[in-house]
Design a protein around this motif. Structure first.
Motif, PDB file in Angstrom:
ATOM      1  N   VAL A  57       3.087   7.202  -3.763  1.00  0.00           N
ATOM      2  CA  VAL A  57       2.209   6.106  -3.341  1.00  0.00           C
ATOM      3  C   VAL A  57       0.834   6.644  -2.932  1.00  0.00           C
ATOM      4  CG1 VAL A  57       1.892   4.218  -1.697  1.00  0.00           C
ATOM      5  CG2 VAL A  57       4.178   4.731  -2.599  1.00  0.00           C
ATOM      6  N   VAL A  58      -0.197   5.999  -3.463  1.00  0.00           N
ATOM      7  CA  VAL A  58      -1.589   6.312  -3.143  1.00  0.00           C
ATOM      8  C   VAL A  58      -2.198   5.054  -2.523  1.00  0.00           C
ATOM      9  CG1 VAL A  58      -3.851   6.921  -4.098  1.00  0.00           C
ATOM     10  CG2 VAL A  58      -1.769   7.946  -5.052  1.00  0.00           C
ATOM     11  N   LEU A  59      -2.793   5.198  -1.336  1.00  0.00           N
ATOM     12  CA  LEU A  59      -3.506   4.072  -0.737  1.00  0.00           C
ATOM     13  C   LEU A  59      -4.942   4.074  -1.240  1.00  0.00           C
ATOM     14  CD1 LEU A  59      -2.359   4.024   2.998  1.00  0.00           C
ATOM     15  CD2 LEU A  59      -1.530   2.657   1.081  1.00  0.00           C
ATOM     16  N   VAL A  60      -5.419   2.888  -1.556  1.00  0.00           N
ATOM     17  CA  VAL A  60      -6.799   2.705  -2.007  1.00  0.00           C
ATOM     18  C   VAL A  60      -7.493   1.892  -0.915  1.00  0.00           C
ATOM     19  CG1 VAL A  60      -8.286   1.751  -3.788  1.00  0.00           C
ATOM     20  CG2 VAL A  60      -6.038   2.685  -4.411  1.00  0.00           C
ATOM     21  N   ILE A  61      -8.452   2.510  -0.251  1.00  0.00           N
ATOM     22  CA  ILE A  61      -9.170   1.869   0.851  1.00  0.00           C
ATOM     23  C   ILE A  61     -10.533   1.425   0.337  1.00  0.00           C
ATOM     24  CG2 ILE A  61      -9.978   2.103   3.215  1.00  0.00           C
ATOM     25  CD1 ILE A  61      -6.961   2.649   2.933  1.00  0.00           C
ATOM     26  N   GLN A  62     -10.778   0.122   0.405  1.00  0.00           N
ATOM     27  CA  GLN A  62     -12.068  -0.423  -0.007  1.00  0.00           C
ATOM     28  C   GLN A  62     -12.909  -0.673   1.241  1.00  0.00           C
ATOM     29  OE1 GLN A  62     -10.934  -4.005  -2.040  1.00  0.00           O
ATOM     30  NE2 GLN A  62     -10.436  -2.924  -3.921  1.00  0.00           N
ATOM     31  N   PHE A  63     -14.119  -0.183   1.233  1.00  0.00           N
ATOM     32  CA  PHE A  63     -15.056  -0.390   2.335  1.00  0.00           C
ATOM     33  C   PHE A  63     -15.985  -1.525   1.930  1.00  0.00           C
ATOM     34  CE2 PHE A  63     -13.409   3.819   2.816  1.00  0.00           C
ATOM     35  CZ  PHE A  63     -13.233   3.936   4.179  1.00  0.00           C
ATOM     36  N   LEU A  64     -16.044  -2.564   2.775  1.00  0.00           N
ATOM     37  CA  LEU A  64     -16.717  -3.810   2.417  1.00  0.00           C
ATOM     38  C   LEU A  64     -17.946  -4.080   3.268  1.00  0.00           C
ATOM     39  CD1 LEU A  64     -13.467  -5.975   2.273  1.00  0.00           C
ATOM     40  CD2 LEU A  64     -14.559  -4.766   0.388  1.00  0.00           C
ATOM     41  N   ALA A  65     -18.972  -4.627   2.626  1.00  0.00           N
ATOM     42  CA  ALA A  65     -20.189  -5.081   3.298  1.00  0.00           C
ATOM     43  C   ALA A  65     -20.001  -6.542   3.686  1.00  0.00           C
ATOM     44  CB  ALA A  65     -21.378  -4.918   2.353  1.00  0.00           C
ATOM     45  N   ALA A 108      -2.505  -0.483  -2.869  1.00  0.00           N
ATOM     46  CA  ALA A 108      -1.607   0.648  -3.091  1.00  0.00           C
ATOM     47  C   ALA A 108      -1.249   0.726  -4.567  1.00  0.00           C
ATOM     48  CB  ALA A 108      -0.344   0.497  -2.253  1.00  0.00           C
ATOM     49  N   LYS A 109      -1.083   1.958  -5.041  1.00  0.00           N
ATOM     50  CA  LYS A 109      -0.700   2.187  -6.427  1.00  0.00           C
ATOM     51  C   LYS A 109       0.069   3.500  -6.493  1.00  0.00           C
ATOM     52  CE  LYS A 109      -4.928   4.628  -7.700  1.00  0.00           C
ATOM     53  NZ  LYS A 109      -6.024   4.702  -8.673  1.00  0.00           N
ATOM     54  N   ASP A 110       0.627   3.784  -7.678  1.00  0.00           N
ATOM     55  CA  ASP A 110       1.222   5.096  -7.860  1.00  0.00           C
ATOM     56  C   ASP A 110       0.213   5.994  -8.568  1.00  0.00           C
ATOM     57  OD1 ASP A 110       1.325   4.491 -10.580  1.00  0.00           O
ATOM     58  OD2 ASP A 110       3.479   4.152 -10.614  1.00  0.00           O
ATOM     59  N   ARG A 111       0.560   7.259  -8.753  1.00  0.00           N
ATOM     60  CA  ARG A 111      -0.385   8.195  -9.378  1.00  0.00           C
ATOM     61  C   ARG A 111      -0.797   7.759 -10.776  1.00  0.00           C
ATOM     62  NH1 ARG A 111       2.266  13.987  -8.248  1.00  0.00           N
ATOM     63  NH2 ARG A 111       3.724  13.073  -9.697  1.00  0.00           N
ATOM     64  N   GLY A 112       0.088   7.046 -11.474  1.00  0.00           N
ATOM     65  CA  GLY A 112      -0.207   6.584 -12.826  1.00  0.00           C
ATOM     66  C   GLY A 112      -1.084   5.345 -12.866  1.00  0.00           C
ATOM     67  N   GLY A 113      -1.338   4.729 -11.704  1.00  0.00           N
ATOM     68  CA  GLY A 113      -2.210   3.561 -11.643  1.00  0.00           C
ATOM     69  C   GLY A 113      -1.474   2.228 -11.530  1.00  0.00           C
ATOM     70  N   ARG A 114      -0.132   2.237 -11.587  1.00  0.00           N
ATOM     71  CA  ARG A 114       0.616   0.984 -11.435  1.00  0.00           C
ATOM     72  C   ARG A 114       0.484   0.503 -10.001  1.00  0.00           C
ATOM     73  NH1 ARG A 114       6.484   1.746 -11.655  1.00  0.00           N
ATOM     74  NH2 ARG A 114       6.603   1.006  -9.546  1.00  0.00           N
ATOM     75  N   GLU A 115       0.071  -0.747  -9.832  1.00  0.00           N
ATOM     76  CA  GLU A 115      -0.189  -1.272  -8.493  1.00  0.00           C
ATOM     77  C   GLU A 115       1.078  -1.774  -7.832  1.00  0.00           C
ATOM     78  OE1 GLU A 115      -3.332  -4.140  -8.607  1.00  0.00           O
ATOM     79  OE2 GLU A 115      -4.776  -2.684  -9.350  1.00  0.00           O
ATOM     80  N   TYR A 116       1.142  -1.589  -6.524  1.00  0.00           N
ATOM     81  CA  TYR A 116       2.209  -2.146  -5.697  1.00  0.00           C
ATOM     82  C   TYR A 116       1.642  -3.335  -4.934  1.00  0.00           C
ATOM     83  CZ  TYR A 116       4.758   2.169  -6.592  1.00  0.00           C
ATOM     84  OH  TYR A 116       5.405   3.212  -7.198  1.00  0.00           O
ATOM     85  N   LYS A 117       2.476  -4.303  -4.669  1.00  0.00           N
ATOM     86  CA  LYS A 117       2.048  -5.470  -3.896  1.00  0.00           C
ATOM     87  C   LYS A 117       1.872  -5.054  -2.441  1.00  0.00           C
ATOM     88  CE  LYS A 117       3.296 -10.155  -2.661  1.00  0.00           C
ATOM     89  NZ  LYS A 117       4.271 -11.231  -2.826  1.00  0.00           N
TER      90      LYS A 117
END
Length: 127
Positions: A57-65, A108-117
């Motif tokens: 699992v890889v967390l993707v953190i988006q920083f928002l304006a 969240a996604k896996d290393r291959g790019g498949r997204e998790y809910k």
């Protein structure tokens, strides 16, 4: 003959039901985002509430304006290997503060790019 057909259908339905187990879902029950000097610090916890494990699992953190426009994105590995159903994981991220960033959102996604809910992905206000 009818009994054999009924047994075959029942076995097929049972196998199909087992295959339809709820996929990995990753709620964010806790996330704290704050500024310290020239840094943005994130501390949080996630849980796999699905019935299946999640891999790498890889967390993707988006920083928002303001207006929720994405200013930047950071990725961080959460779990190397399996993130089992029911398992919890804590995470921390420290990154340079950027002008106009006021909130963060989590994916969240896996290393291959498949997204998790992700449940409760935010946005979370930066204090």
């Amino acid at each position: 003959m009818r009994l054999a057909l009924a047994c075959a259908l029942a076995a097929g339905w049972a196998a199909e039901a087992q295959e339809r187990r709820k996929p990995a879902e990753i709620p964010v029950p806790e996330l704290r985002a704050r500024r310290e000097a020239d840094l943005v610090l994130l501390d949080g916890r996630v849980t796999n509430t699905g019935e299946r494990h999640a891999d790498h699992v890889v967390l993707v953190i988006q920083f928002l304006a303001p207006g929720r426009q994405i200013v930047s994105v950071r990725e961080m590995p959460l779990v190397e290997g399996r993130f089992e159903a029911g398992e919890e994981a804590d995470f921390s991220l420290e990154t340079a503060s950027q002008p106009r960033v006021v909130e963060v959102r989590v994916e969240a996604k896996d290393r291959g790019g498949r997204e998790y809910k992700v449940i409760r992905p935010g946005p979370y206000r930066i204090e």
